[in-house]
Design a protein around this motif. Structure first.
Motif, short mmCIF file in Angstrom:
data_model
loop_
_atom_site.label_atom_id
_atom_site.label_comp_id
_atom_site.label_asym_id
_atom_site.label_seq_id
_atom_site.Cartn_x
_atom_site.Cartn_y
_atom_site.Cartn_z
N LEU A 283 4.29 -14.15 -14.91
CA LEU A 283 5.49 -14.97 -14.80
C LEU A 283 5.20 -16.29 -14.10
O LEU A 283 5.81 -17.32 -14.42
CB LEU A 283 6.59 -14.20 -14.07
CG LEU A 283 7.09 -12.92 -14.75
CD1 LEU A 283 8.12 -12.22 -13.88
CD2 LEU A 283 7.67 -13.23 -16.12
N ALA A 284 4.29 -16.27 -13.14
CA ALA A 284 3.96 -17.49 -12.39
C ALA A 284 3.38 -18.57 -13.30
O ALA A 284 3.50 -19.76 -13.02
CB ALA A 284 2.98 -17.17 -11.27
N LYS A 285 2.74 -18.15 -14.39
CA LYS A 285 2.19 -19.12 -15.34
C LYS A 285 3.28 -19.72 -16.23
O LYS A 285 3.08 -20.79 -16.81
CB LYS A 285 1.12 -18.45 -16.21
CG LYS A 285 -0.09 -17.98 -15.44
CD LYS A 285 -1.07 -17.26 -16.37
CE LYS A 285 -2.28 -16.74 -15.60
NZ LYS A 285 -3.22 -15.98 -16.48
N LEU A 286 4.39 -19.01 -16.35
CA LEU A 286 5.44 -19.42 -17.26
C LEU A 286 6.56 -20.21 -16.59
O LEU A 286 7.08 -21.18 -17.15
CB LEU A 286 6.04 -18.19 -17.95
CG LEU A 286 5.08 -17.34 -18.78
CD1 LEU A 286 5.78 -16.07 -19.25
CD2 LEU A 286 4.56 -18.12 -19.97
N VAL A 287 6.94 -19.78 -15.38
CA VAL A 287 8.15 -20.34 -14.75
C VAL A 287 8.07 -21.85 -14.53
O VAL A 287 9.00 -22.57 -14.93
CB VAL A 287 8.46 -19.60 -13.43
CG1 VAL A 287 9.51 -20.35 -12.62
CG2 VAL A 287 8.94 -18.19 -13.72
N PRO A 288 7.04 -22.39 -13.89
CA PRO A 288 7.08 -23.83 -13.58
C PRO A 288 7.21 -24.71 -14.82
O PRO A 288 7.98 -25.68 -14.83
CB PRO A 288 5.75 -24.07 -12.86
CG PRO A 288 5.34 -22.73 -12.36
CD PRO A 288 5.82 -21.75 -13.37
N VAL A 289 6.46 -24.38 -15.88
CA VAL A 289 6.49 -25.21 -17.08
C VAL A 289 7.82 -25.05 -17.80
O VAL A 289 8.42 -26.02 -18.28
CB VAL A 289 5.32 -24.87 -18.02
CG1 VAL A 289 5.31 -25.81 -19.22
CG2 VAL A 289 4.01 -24.97 -17.28
N ALA A 290 8.32 -23.80 -17.88
CA ALA A 290 9.60 -23.57 -18.54
C ALA A 290 10.73 -24.31 -17.84
O ALA A 290 11.57 -24.97 -18.49
CB ALA A 290 9.90 -22.07 -18.59
N VAL A 291 10.76 -24.23 -16.52
CA VAL A 291 11.84 -24.89 -15.76
C VAL A 291 11.73 -26.41 -15.88
O VAL A 291 12.75 -27.10 -16.05
CB VAL A 291 11.79 -24.44 -14.29
CG1 VAL A 291 12.70 -25.30 -13.43
CG2 VAL A 291 12.20 -22.97 -14.18
N ALA A 292 10.53 -26.92 -15.81
CA ALA A 292 10.36 -28.38 -15.97
C ALA A 292 10.86 -28.82 -17.34
O ALA A 292 11.55 -29.85 -17.46
CB ALA A 292 8.89 -28.76 -15.80
N ASN A 293 10.54 -28.07 -18.37
CA ASN A 293 11.01 -28.40 -19.71
C ASN A 293 12.53 -28.28 -19.80
O ASN A 293 13.20 -29.10 -20.45
CB ASN A 293 10.36 -27.48 -20.75
CG ASN A 293 8.92 -27.84 -21.01
OD1 ASN A 293 8.38 -28.76 -20.41
ND2 ASN A 293 8.27 -27.11 -21.91
N ALA A 294 13.10 -27.24 -19.18
CA ALA A 294 14.55 -27.05 -19.22
C ALA A 294 15.28 -28.21 -18.55
O ALA A 294 16.30 -28.70 -19.06
CB ALA A 294 14.93 -25.73 -18.55
N ARG A 295 14.77 -28.66 -17.41
CA ARG A 295 15.41 -29.78 -16.72
C ARG A 295 15.28 -31.07 -17.54
O ARG A 295 16.22 -31.88 -17.62
CB ARG A 295 14.79 -29.96 -15.34
CG ARG A 295 15.06 -28.78 -14.39
CD ARG A 295 14.66 -29.10 -12.96
NE ARG A 295 14.75 -27.93 -12.10
CZ ARG A 295 15.89 -27.47 -11.57
NH1 ARG A 295 17.04 -28.09 -11.84
NH2 ARG A 295 15.88 -26.41 -10.78
#
Length: 654
Positions: A283-295
């Motif tokens: 999950l740590a590999k996914l969360v930062p990039v996903a959240v950055a893209n969502a914002r």
């Protein structure tokens, strides 16, 4: 005569539903539990030394009446609930939990299982013996009398709480449907959707409601979103917060009794991920990039809309920006996605090309609701089983989509599978689908294939009886065929003219596939991390405010993105508090790692071909839980799964 007390006379053991009445269920459950208790007593009283045949196989054969009544009853609980069914469910749930504990914690049975010699057993038999011993230990077979007594109390109460959660959620969702008096407020909805709604916007299970992408009335969008996100948290008779808190506390206490720091540790122990820490790393590999893209997506939508994006605005403006950028209009796709054609020329066609399966509708079997349909399934070698489709939404059906079985495959029992798919599609004349509904149809049929193509000896291992974080893998793989050119050109045809979906629209659809994936991934990850946050609580970490805990958990996990609320909030997270996914909602993304890697394998080997289907069937679909799932995956793929294909698919590369 109670129809559950004898085997069904109908083909494949399909239940004789015409003979079933609500008053049959409780007596059948009572008789079924007594019957299995007597069968287990006979096993433990056998003076002969324990053997695989007189202990393990005898245990696998036990409980036939209980299997028959449970299969029908719990299908009705989800698909055609009535006040009578809900009352029976509340009464029988703790009884079934106590019955399961009585067998699993039976010291004489556990002693016989430990004494069964493993020498000379084939691989599946040895795995079953190990599985039964492990399950007994995980259930508390080595605990002392006082601890076991407390464990039984916890399990009974948890069963009752799960039943009550589902009951309140169904009633609350029906009560929260948004009624619209002025038809003009439904502007933006397709005409068939307006007609089908009857001025009532019913709620689907997830947070995001499909109508939010179409409704032009911003205030109505806000009302609909608010109705969705406040389910179970309004302080009325449908409020589920007390159930959430009590459930979490009991699960933590049970985990401690069983030697685990928290419920998540106990659950993940039997999965394929290995540990909670391994899940954290993924999950740590996914969360930062996903959240950055969502914002970034929210900022782009705000610029497009001319105002800040609230959660009820996102789908509406995303659809318009998607249409502008890719010339893809979701509403314009629907006339090309008629249910019957998608089912026969899409879902069934792909299964025929891959596995040689044929589907013939039959009209001679009894149904639990007029919407239900039954299909004979066969291949070149003869009958495979039955496929049951219950596709339309109704008030008596809980939200979501799922697969279950009336009968599971087993060579030991001589049974062939009778598999059900249940969806919540809004009926129309004709019924036109969204692309998401097409995806759900393919997805659930992937589960159905897992059950239909099972080829195992023992019922414990049949079909989808695999670890929770592996069960979504075959279903997610099956989604790939909805965009396969050969499949798409057959089912995506205008329901009036028969014209195929224009090639340029297909290309634009593929180009637009990753549009909004940052938000979609963040919504999913938020629900996953919320599930894990609840179930990492120890018995000494009480919570008294569900909504405050939820807000803190999302903030600490870094997924508190206002425009991308969790796919499910705690008070209507049925997977976790009314179903079997507690501490296991991560399974979807874990399975998608395998799925994305498998899609690459199909592409490398020629795609939709019978040899590829035969390989996937032989190495994975047919094996059920009879082999270690990751060993099966490595036998199929030739290596361990890689994360890169998933990151590319979801647009999550740096």
């Amino acid at each position: 005569m109670n129809p559950f007390l004898v085997p069904s006379p109908l083909p494949f053991g399909y239940p004789d539903l015409d003979a079933v009445r609500e008053e049959h269920f409780l007596p059948a459950f009572t008789a079924g539990m007594a019957e299995q208790r007597a069968e287990v007593d006979a096993i433990t009283a056998d003076p002969a030394p324990p053997t695989f045949a007189n202990t393990v196989e005898a245990l696998e054969r036990s409980g036939a009446t209980l299997r028959r009544v449970s299969a029908v009853f719990f299908t009705l609980v989800g698909s055609h609930s009535t006040p009578g069914i809900r009352a029976i469910d509340a009464e029988v749930a703790p009884l079934l939990a106590a019955h399961a504990d009585a067998l699993t914690l039976d010291p004489a049975l556990f002693a016989r299982l430990e004494a069964v010699p493993a020498d000379g057993l084939d691989g599946e038999s040895r795995r079953l013996l190990e599985r039964l011993r492990r399950d007994a230990e995980r259930a508390g077979a080595r605990l002392g009398d006082a601890e076991q007594r407390r464990l039984r109390e916890i399990n009974a109460e948890l069963s009752a709480l799960s039943t009550e959660f589902g009951s309140r959620l169904l009633a609350g969702a029906n009560a929260a449907a948004v009624r619209v008096e002025d038809p003009a407020r439904l502007d933006g909805l397709p005409d068939d959707a307006v007609t089908a709604s009857g001025g009532r916007l019913a709620l689907v299970l997830p947070t995001a409601q499909p109508a939010l992408a179409s409704l032009t009335d911003r205030e109505l969008r806000r009302e609909l979103h608010t109705a969705s996100t406040t389910r179970g948290a309004l302080g009325d008779e449908h409020d589920t917060r007390d159930i959430v808190l009590r459930t979490v506390a009991l699960r933590a206490e049970r985990a401690a009794l069983l030697g685990h720091p928290h419920h998540a540790s106990w659950v993940v122990e039997e999965g394929t991920a290995g540990s909670v820490e391994a899940i954290d790393a993924m999950l740590a590999k996914l969360v930062p990039v996903a959240v950055a893209n969502a914002r970034a997506e929210a900022a782009e939508l705000a610029e497009h809309a001319g105002h800040p994006i609230e959660p009820w605005d996102r789908a509406f403006h995303a659809e318009r920006l998607r249409k502008q950028r890719y010339a893809v209009d979701a509403a314009a796709l629907r006339p090309y996605l008629e249910l019957e054609r998608v089912l026969h020329d899409g879902v069934f066609f792909a299964a025929h090309r891959l596995y040689g399966l044929t589907f013939t509708e039959r009209h001679d079997l009894p149904l639990y609701h007029p919407d239900v349909r039954v299909f004979d399934v066969a291949d070149e070698d003869g009958p495979v089983g039955l496929f049951v489709a219950d596709l339309y939404a109704r008030e008596s059906k809980r939200g979501g989509a799922w697969m279950n079985s009336f009968v599971t495959q087993s060579r030991l029992l001589g049974t062939r599978p009778v598999v059900l798919n249940t969806l919540n599609i809004t009926r129309g004349e004709p019924t036109l689908l969204t692309i998401d509904e097409v995806r759900t149809l393919f997805h659930e049929f992937g589960h159905a294939l897992h059950g239909l193509l099972s080829d195992v000896e023992y019922p414990t291992f049949s079909g989808t009886a695999v670890p929770r974080d592996f069960v979504e893998y075959p279903s997610q793989v099956n989604e790939m065929w909805l965009e396969d050119p050969e499949v798409l050109t057959r089912y995506a045809r205008h329901h009036v003219t028969g014209e195929p979906l224009p090639v340029e629209m297909v290309e634009r659809l593929r180009e637009a596939r990753r549009f909004g994936e940052g938000t979609a991934t963040t919504e999913y990850l938020a629900a996953t991390l919320l599930d894990l946050a609840w179930h990492r609580l120890g018995p000494d970490s009480p919570v008294d405010d569900v909504l405050a805990f939820e807000a803190d958990a999302l903030r600490e996990a870094g997924v508190d993105v206002p425009s991308a609320p969790p796919r499910y909030r705690s008070t209507y997270f049925n997977h976790v508090f009314g179903g079997g996914y507690s501490a296991g909602y991560y399974s979807y993304i874990r399975s998608e790692v395998l799925d994305a890697d498998t899609v690459e394998w199909f592409a490398e080997n020629g795609g939709l071909t019978r040899p590829n289907g035969d390989t996937f069937r032989r190495e994975l679909l047919s094996r059920g839980g009879s082999v270690d799932p990751m060993e099966a995956y490595r036998a199929f793929r030739g290596r361990d799964p890689e994360l890169a294909p998933l990151l590319v698919r979801r647009g999550l590369t740096e």
